[in-house]
Design a protein around this motif. Structure first.
Motif, mmCIF file in Angstrom:
data_model
loop_
_atom_site.group_PDB
_atom_site.id
_atom_site.type_symbol
_atom_site.label_atom_id
_atom_site.label_comp_id
_atom_site.label_asym_id
_atom_site.label_seq_id
_atom_site.Cartn_x
_atom_site.Cartn_y
_atom_site.Cartn_z
ATOM 1 N N GLU A 151 0.756 -1.106 0.067
ATOM 2 C CA GLU A 151 -0.071 -0.166 -0.128
ATOM 3 C C GLU A 151 0.822 1.042 0.028
ATOM 4 O O GLU A 151 0.644 2.217 -0.932
ATOM 5 N N PRO A 152 1.852 1.508 0.873
ATOM 6 C CA PRO A 152 2.417 2.773 0.964
ATOM 7 C C PRO A 152 3.346 2.787 -0.365
ATOM 8 O O PRO A 152 3.249 4.124 -0.759
ATOM 9 N N ALA A 179 -6.362 3.238 5.927
ATOM 10 C CA ALA A 179 -7.480 2.732 6.537
ATOM 11 C C ALA A 179 -7.821 3.873 7.726
ATOM 12 O O ALA A 179 -8.654 4.008 8.547
ATOM 13 N N GLN A 180 -6.679 4.512 8.053
ATOM 14 C CA GLN A 180 -6.799 5.598 9.272
ATOM 15 C C GLN A 180 -7.307 7.020 8.599
ATOM 16 O O GLN A 180 -7.177 8.011 9.409
ATOM 17 N N THR A 228 -3.127 10.246 5.131
ATOM 18 C CA THR A 228 -2.434 9.511 4.153
ATOM 19 C C THR A 228 -1.720 10.581 3.410
ATOM 20 O O THR A 228 -0.803 10.571 3.020
ATOM 21 N N LEU A 229 -2.683 11.561 2.707
ATOM 22 C CA LEU A 229 -2.070 12.436 1.715
ATOM 23 C C LEU A 229 -1.074 13.249 2.610
ATOM 24 O O LEU A 229 -0.047 13.650 1.772
ATOM 25 N N ARG A 230 -1.353 13.829 3.687
ATOM 26 C CA ARG A 230 -0.575 14.646 4.510
ATOM 27 C C ARG A 230 0.852 14.082 4.639
ATOM 28 O O ARG A 230 2.271 14.637 4.353
ATOM 29 N N SER A 231 0.790 12.658 4.645
ATOM 30 C CA SER A 231 2.357 12.033 4.843
ATOM 31 C C SER A 231 2.966 11.725 3.714
ATOM 32 O O SER A 231 4.212 11.500 3.732
ATOM 33 N N VAL A 232 2.033 11.679 2.620
ATOM 34 C CA VAL A 232 3.004 11.662 1.323
ATOM 35 C C VAL A 232 3.046 12.789 0.565
ATOM 36 O O VAL A 232 3.928 12.743 -0.664
#
Lengths: 291, 313
Positions: B96-97, B171-172, B177-181
């Motif tokens: 996934e990541p 899932a969280q 998720t977008l902020r982290s990528v």
């Protein structure tokens, strides 16, 4: 990449209009070469320009850049400036060796492919397969299976670079082979070997020189990337990738450990690409006009 | 068209066969004893024998090859030496990541680079053009880890807008998720943007000198429409081709970017495998990545007919 002008064009042009005028018309080549010459001098004179890159003084751990430590120190108290100067040696050696090896092997294979149909069918399938493998992973696989050394790193980076050189040489050979003067040479009974060396080989030189600069730049980046991942030059040798890799742990408090070798890496690759772009434009005016 | 797709699909078989052969013989043709190298410097002879047995190196070579090919055909990529888990299972955990990172990078690169290239071509030989081309030359030279750490320093440590490192699974919450990528996607996207912007400029510039562009201008079509509908669409084939070529850069880049940003994806799986010299994992990842690359190139070839109806197979 169809027909290729004579490799001696820039030299001849320089002789006609004078070196200074030629330099003024090709500022990118001059700028790139100047940077590379400076780097090469620094690499050769490293023992005089820098201190021992391996000596560590635990008292001087993670020092900021200052007058004593121009680029600061790492977590073992090693001088980042000295390590960066010595690192230039590794990057330049890797770049030059990979470029030389990949072009030599690619040239030999490419000429064979372009000239012998049967070799071509088999070799090009192998090259297609190799090109499907991401180059960094291919290098990682080779390095995982062998004891780490600078030589292994060079070999591992060279292998994935070969297919692109082969394709380039092959395309030149195929287009030259269709020329009437080759037909004339064959008709007058010239042997295959002689045709290759005397008539086909010279046509591949100009595009090969340009390609070699790009291979060199890409090899330097790959070596740094591999060392950064811990699959490259053995950690006891100060290469830029190794210095950056060491800096990873303390990045938030000592960003200079990564910053300085990173900037040197970028400048080196930039300089090589400038030379490459400049050579491409002078050696192949057809592309230059379009760009 | 269907015949063409079938033919292209069949053509991928020899490529993948060469990849599989290459990976197999890499283990056998490398000088020295791979079992000893993989087991490490401190390994006892018994441990080396253990590794040899796990890799199957103690069997005759034809038998090894048969097992290897059989496994591949059943879709098995081998078993990790250290965790004894099938490589496929390890890949699934880390998929996934990496996919999220690769897709966001592609989006970031295309969304920024194509307008940059079009504007540079439209305003060719002006300051804007020089800036775009300068950025493109720089983008090729600056290694992804330098861009990565500079972005972290600026946007996460100094400005505190975005997380420093790590990955939040979908899932969280997609927002997290977008902020982290965001930062990894921009760091990795830099080379890609440089590549796409350069080819977009060159290819749009070429189309702009065509007669139908002059006709469009003459009959009063708005500049925006000329650029997007007439020029960009006709310049699409080389742009799409280069996106495919750049996909290789993307795969190599993912491995490095995940290490810079501490993202637990396939890149980290690779790096962990390097440190433990877990060759079956690396072998499996090579086959997997090569397959992905071959499929992407296939899709790009097929997409040509969509962009340029003159191309027929």
């Amino acid at each position: 990449m169809a027909t290729v002008p004579d490799a001696a064009v820039p030299v001849a042009a320089a002789r006609r209009e004078g070196v200074l005028a030629w330099m003024a018309r090709n500022p990118t080549i001059v700028l790139g070469s100047a940077i590379l010459v400076l780097l090469a001098i620094a690499a050769v004179l490293a023992p005089w320009l820098a201190d021992d890159p391996l000596s560590f003084e635990p008292i001087n751990r993670l020092k900021r850049p200052s007058e004593t430590f121009w680029f600061g120190t790492d977590q073992f108290g090693r001088d980042v400036y000295s390590r960066v100067v010595y690192g230039a040696r590794i990057s330049l050696v890797v770049g030059i060796c990979v470029a030389a090896l990949a072009t030599a092997l690619g040239l030999a294979l490419g000429i064979l492919c372009g000239y012998y149909r049967r070799v071509d069918a088999i070799l090009m399938r192998v090259m297609d397969g190799m090109m499907a493998i991401p180059s960094i992973l291919l290098a990682i696989a080779l390095i995982t299976l062998m004891k780490a050394s600078l030589f292994i790193v060079i070999v591992a980076i060279t292998i994935p670079e070969i297919p692109r050189v082969v394709r380039l040489v092959r395309s030149v050979v195929l287009s030259v082979r269709a020329q009437p003067y080759i037909e004339a040479a064959v008709a007058s009974g010239t042997r295959g070997m002689r045709i290759m060396v005397r008539h086909i080989l010279p046509n591949t030189i100009a595009p090969l020189i340009v390609q070699a600069t790009y291979v060199c730049a890409s090899a330097i980046l790959t070596e740094a990337g591999l060392s950064f991942l811990g699959a490259g030059t053995p950690p006891e040798i100060p290469s830029w990738g190794n210095v950056i890799s060491i800096g990873r742990t303390f990045f938030q408090i000592a960003p200079w450990i990564i910053f300085f070798p990173g900037v040197f890496l970028a400048i080196t690759v930039l300089a090589i690409n400038l030379v490459g772009d400049g050579l491409r434009d002078t050696l192949d005016p057809r592309i230059a006009r379009r760009m | 068209m269907t015949a063409y797709i079938v033919r292209r699909l069949l053509a991928t078989i020899p490529v993948m066969a060469v990849v599989a052969l290459f990976v197999f013989f890499l283990l056998h043709l490398t000088p020295g004893d791979p079992a000893a190298v993989i087991a490490g410097d401190d390994a006892t002879p018994a441990e080396i024998e253990g590794v040899r047995h796990k890799l199957g190196l103690d069997r005759p070579i034809y038998e090894q090859f048969g097992i290897y090919v059989g496994n591949l055909l059943r879709g098995e990529l081998g078993t990790s030496i250290f965790s004894n888990l099938p490589v496929i299972a390890l890949v699934k955990q880390r998929l996934e990541p990496s996919v999220v990172l690769a897709v966001s990078t592609l989006l970031v690169a295309v969304v920024f680079a194509i307008p940059m290239g079009v504007i540079a071509a439209w305003k060719a030989r002006t300051a804007i053009d020089r800036i775009v081309m300068g950025f493109s030359v720089l983008g090729f030279a600056v290694p992804v880890f330098l861009v990565g750490y500079l972005l972290i320093y600026l946007f996460a440590i100094e400005l505190r807008w975005l997380p420093v490192q790590g990955y939040k699974p979908l899932a969280q919450g997609v927002g997290q998720t977008l902020r982290s990528v965001v930062l990894p996607a921009f760091a990795l996207g830099m080379v890609y943007m440089a590549l796409i912007a350069r080819i977009t400029r060159a290819s749009v510039l070429e189309v702009l000198s065509e007669d139908y562009i002059r006709t469009a201008h003459a009959k009063g079509v708005a500049t925006r429409s000329v650029l997007l509908r007439h020029a960009l669409k006709n310049a699409a084939v080389p742009i799409v081709t280069v996106i495919g070529i750049g996909f290789a850069l993307l795969i190599s880049g993912v491995v490095i970017t995940e290490t810079v940003f501490n993202i637990p994806g396939l890149g980290r799986l690779t790096v962990d495998a390097i440190l433990k010299r877990d060759y079956p994992i690396i072998q499996g990842l090579i086959i997997l990545f090569a397959a992905v690359k071959v499929i992407v190139n296939l899709m790009i070839d097929i997409s040509y007919t969509f962009f340029d109806p003159r191309i027929r197979y």
